[in-house]
Design an enzyme around this catalytic site. Structure first.
Site, short mmCIF file in Angstrom:
data_model
loop_
_atom_site.label_atom_id
_atom_site.label_comp_id
_atom_site.label_asym_id
_atom_site.label_seq_id
_atom_site.Cartn_x
_atom_site.Cartn_y
_atom_site.Cartn_z
N GLU A 30 58.78 -6.83 55.26
CA GLU A 30 58.98 -5.46 54.80
C GLU A 30 60.03 -5.48 53.71
O GLU A 30 60.87 -6.39 53.68
CB GLU A 30 59.41 -4.56 55.97
CG GLU A 30 59.33 -3.07 55.66
CD GLU A 30 57.99 -2.66 55.10
OE1 GLU A 30 57.89 -2.50 53.86
OE2 GLU A 30 57.03 -2.51 55.88
N CYS A 52 52.11 -2.24 57.12
CA CYS A 52 52.13 -3.70 57.24
C CYS A 52 51.26 -4.24 56.13
O CYS A 52 50.04 -4.07 56.13
CB CYS A 52 51.61 -4.13 58.61
SG CYS A 52 51.60 -5.94 58.81
#
Length: 223
Positions: free
Chosen positions: A105, A2
């Site tokens: 992402e 992340c």
């Protein structure tokens, strides 16, 4: 992993959801990046309440000689977090929630990488499982944090093999309970979040640079 996320929810909404108190000010964020200050909820020192605070994103262990080590510790793998020297003490004593309402992402598509925005279908705030630390040195005092990651659920597996650990319900209360330090209780919380409550869509490459901090970062784009 992340490495970028958003937090657009209002402070009073977050305080109500997580039962916290705070004196900080929050502005809508569309492209939060490592080494920046991020909103987190933790138990107060006397463990009688919860507080929403700002922490440096990139955990600096209390024993570190150079705070720059935090640049490499924005994430901690859930599978090893209880044993790794950099994280094991915080895992037992200094757990927190890193607050978000979506994250990014990148998926390789041909020669390029396409960013995607991932959020809850109902756009509710998200509580990432985090750890925090207190570091002193060189005349500085820094409180920092890291986000724990786990293997990807089915939705995320099409983008990356890792995802942040997302906590909800009773797990939030247990995670913030300073009287609990048993890995057998904590470790099961670090599983992938159910993908049927989440959605992902492609967004502009504007998000590739943390200098871009506007709502355009989360707007869907045609592929």
């Amino acid at each position: 992993m992340c490495g970028r996320y958003t937090l657009r929810a209002r402070l009073n909404q977050l305080l109500q959801i997580y039962g916290a108190q705070s004196e900080v000010e929050l502005m809508p964020r569309y492209n939060i990046a490592p080494t920046q200050d991020v909103a987190a909820v933790r138990s107060t020192a006397d463990a009688n309440a919860r507080e929403l605070v700002l922490l440096h994103w990139g955990l600096i262990p209390s024993w570190a000689k150079d705070p720059k080590i935090g640049n490499r510790m924005i994430n901690a793998r859930g599978e090893t977090v209880a044993e790794k020297p950099s994280f094991r003490t915080a895992f037992k004593r200094r757990r927190c929630l890193v607050l978000a309402d979506g994250f990014y992402e990148w998926r390789k598509e041909g020669k390029a990488k396409q960013p995607y925005y991932i959020r809850m279908k109902d756009e509710a705030p998200i509580a990432f499982a985090g750890l925090w630390e207190h570091w002193k040195g060189n005349g500085l005092t820094i409180e920092s944090c890291t986000i724990i990651t786990t293997s990807a659920n089915q939705l995320m597996s099409e983008l990356h093999d890792r995802m942040p650990v997302i906590l909800s319900g009773q797990d939030i209360d247990t995670w913030l309970d300073q009287t609990i330090d048993d890995p057998e209780i904590l470790q099961p919380m670090l599983d992938p979040y159910p993908d049927d409550e989440m959605e992902a869509y492609p967004v502009s490459t504007l998000v590739n640079s943390p200098k871009h901090e506007t709502s355009e970062c989360i707007e869907p784009v045609a592929k």
